[in-house]
Design a protein around this motif. Structure first.
Motif, PDB file in Angstrom:
ATOM      1  N   CYS A  97       0.846  -1.193   0.000  1.00 43.35           N
ATOM      2  CA  CYS A  97       0.000   0.000   0.000  1.00 43.35           C
ATOM      3  C   CYS A  97       0.888   1.253   0.000  1.00 43.35           C
ATOM      4  CB  CYS A  97      -0.901  -0.014   1.226  1.00 43.35           C
ATOM      5  SG  CYS A  97      -1.723   1.549   1.550  1.00 43.35           S
ATOM      6  N   SER A 129       0.174   4.272   0.907  1.00 44.40           N
ATOM      7  CA  SER A 129      -0.011   5.192   2.036  1.00 44.40           C
ATOM      8  C   SER A 129       0.769   4.753   3.269  1.00 44.40           C
ATOM      9  CB  SER A 129      -1.492   5.289   2.412  1.00 44.40           C
ATOM     10  OG  SER A 129      -2.230   5.787   1.331  1.00 44.40           O
ATOM     11  N   CYS A 130       0.775   3.447   3.515  1.00 47.48           N
ATOM     12  CA  CYS A 130       1.400   2.965   4.762  1.00 47.48           C
ATOM     13  C   CYS A 130       2.651   2.149   4.465  1.00 47.48           C
ATOM     14  CB  CYS A 130       0.401   2.131   5.565  1.00 47.48           C
ATOM     15  SG  CYS A 130      -0.141   0.645   4.699  1.00 47.48           S
ATOM     16  N   CYS A 132      -4.502   1.790   8.555  1.00 46.91           N
ATOM     17  CA  CYS A 132      -4.387   2.700   7.412  1.00 46.91           C
ATOM     18  C   CYS A 132      -5.737   2.772   6.711  1.00 46.91           C
ATOM     19  CB  CYS A 132      -3.309   2.165   6.465  1.00 46.91           C
ATOM     20  SG  CYS A 132      -3.325   2.889   4.821  1.00 46.91           S
ATOM     21  N   CYS A 178      -5.863   1.222   2.826  1.00 46.25           N
ATOM     22  CA  CYS A 178      -5.887  -0.227   2.579  1.00 46.25           C
ATOM     23  C   CYS A 178      -6.656  -0.964   3.660  1.00 46.25           C
ATOM     24  CB  CYS A 178      -4.464  -0.768   2.483  1.00 46.25           C
ATOM     25  SG  CYS A 178      -3.542  -0.593   4.017  1.00 46.25           S
TER      26      CYS A 178
HETATM   27 ZN   LIG Z   1      -2.182   1.153   3.807  1.00 48.63          ZN
END
Ligand SMILES: [Zn+2]
Ligand SMILES: [Zn+2]
Length: 390
Positions: free
Chosen positions: A162, A164-165, A215, A218
């Motif tokens: 993912c 974002s994380c 997160c 996800c």
């Molecule tokens: Zn994530």
């Protein structure tokens, strides 16, 4: 979901039927695990392999949700179909295959847990290079594109960490904490049948980490989709339904491993005029009776432009003429041929002048009977009867 599921028959590994009840599976697993446990078979690589296989099978079949997912995946795969296939609409249309969807899953899971058992005491061995995933894509191209081949950009999606994380599953600004139940090892000891063995920690599901603040991108899974575009070269002469392997265009290798391959399932749209016969291109060319009878120079369309073909006097309906080198490019650089088949076109309406001319023609040719041979060969059984359209 693990891509290896499709290659593995967990029921066979445990020696139970497809409809075995949970109790039966548990019993079978316990007896096998006891028999094959590494502590009982020190240095026996075969037993170790079997134990891993049995443990993995049990991990899936003992979990109702996982077992259902596994059964469904196997059924789906056995039936040969997956996903929204077909219905292509031009270059760039793509589907991603099972490998793509079920692969990846680097974070945690059962493999890691087993690795923990068997690598204990062997030191922190570096992970070996891994070959990238093979990917599959659908592509629809036009008939014209098959003449010289075509390069098409293909958008490919595959599972990735993912964005974002970065795969941790934890909300931005937070980090996962070590699971207090298993102290981060991902496994807990269980006492079964008089001896203890490790199983995946239920609090962190074997990951060793707990995410308090998932997160949002996800939903804590750590998984995302990465999309990239590859330029796929589709060779000339490709036929509808062909499956083309583009070496090294699949998923990227990890830790220095080679890339996977990309397999492209090609659909070729029908052409209104041209067809295929082997390597060659076919085309039907209407001619008039007069052209066929007297001979003529007729224009024949080919994928490489119109050519003039001289048809001799007395050309029969259905006769095929070969136009060399105007078909699809071959591997050796030459072109295949165009096979032009003449079709005598019968006019559906006639002007008065044309009718008179044809009548005169009929009278001039009363000595020509095209059905004489037919009668002779059919024998004496032939009798006059009213014309009937078939
Ligand atoms: Zn994530
Ligand atoms: Zn844990």
């Amino acid at each position: 979901m693990n891509k290896d599921w499709l290659d593995k028959d967990f029921y066979a590994v445990l020696g139970v039927g497809k409809d075995a009840k949970a109790d039966e599976i548990k019993k079978k697993y316990r007896s096998l695990a006891r028999e094959l446990h590494p502590d009982k078979n020190p240095g026996d690589a075969k037993a170790e392999e079997r134990f891993k296989a049995v443990s993995e099978a049990y991990d899936v079949l003992s979990d109702e949700a996982k077992r259902k997912e596994y059964d469904e995946a196997r059924t789906l795969f056995a039936s040969g179909g997956f996903g929204p296939r077909g219905g292509g609409s031009g270059p760039g249309n793509f589907n991603v295959n099972l490998e793509d969807l079920f692969g990846g899953g680097e974070a945690g899971g059962f493999g890691e847990f087993l690795g923990g058992i068997f690598n204990r005491g062997r030191g922190g061995r570096a992970q070996p290079p891994r070959r990238g995933q093979d990917l599959e894509s659908d592509l629809t191209i036009s008939f014209e594109d098959t003449m010289d081949g075509v390069t098409v950009p293909l958008r490919l999606s595959s599972e990735a960490a993912c964005g974002s994380c970065h795969g941790t599953g934890a909300k931005a600004g937070t980090v996962p904490r070590i699971c207090p139940t298993c102290s981060g090892s991902g496994q807990t000891a269980r006492n079964a049948g008089g001896f203890a063995f490790a199983e995946a920690c239920t609090d962190c599901r074997g990951r060793g980490m707990i995410v308090d603040d998932p997160c949002t991108a996800c939903r804590g899974s750590g998984r995302g989709i990465s999309t990239r575009t590859v330029q796929a070269r589709i060779p000339a002469g490709v036929k509808d339904g062909a499956r083309i392997r583009l070496a090294g265009k699949g998923g990227p290798g990890e830790r220095g491993g080679p890339n996977g391959d990309l397999f492209v399932q090609v659909r070729v749209t029908d052409h209104p005029v041209f067809g295929r016969k082997g390597d060659h291109v076919t085309v039907n060319v209407p001619v008039t009776f007069v052209e066929a009878a007297l001979g003529a120079d007729i224009g024949v369309p080919t994928p490489r432009g119109q050519v003039t073909v001289k048809i001799p006097a007395g050309t029969a309906n259905g006769r095929t003429f070969r136009v060399r080198g105007k078909g699809a490019r071959r591997k050796d650089g030459t072109n295949s041929d165009v096979l032009a088949t003449v079709e005598v076109a019968v006019p559906q309406s006639l002007s008065a002048d044309a009718r008179e001319a044809l009548k005169a023609y009929g009278e001039a040719t009363t000595d020509h009977d095209p059905r004489r041979d037919l009668r002779t060969m059919a024998g004496s059984g032939a009798r006059a009867t009213a014309a009937q359209e078939a």
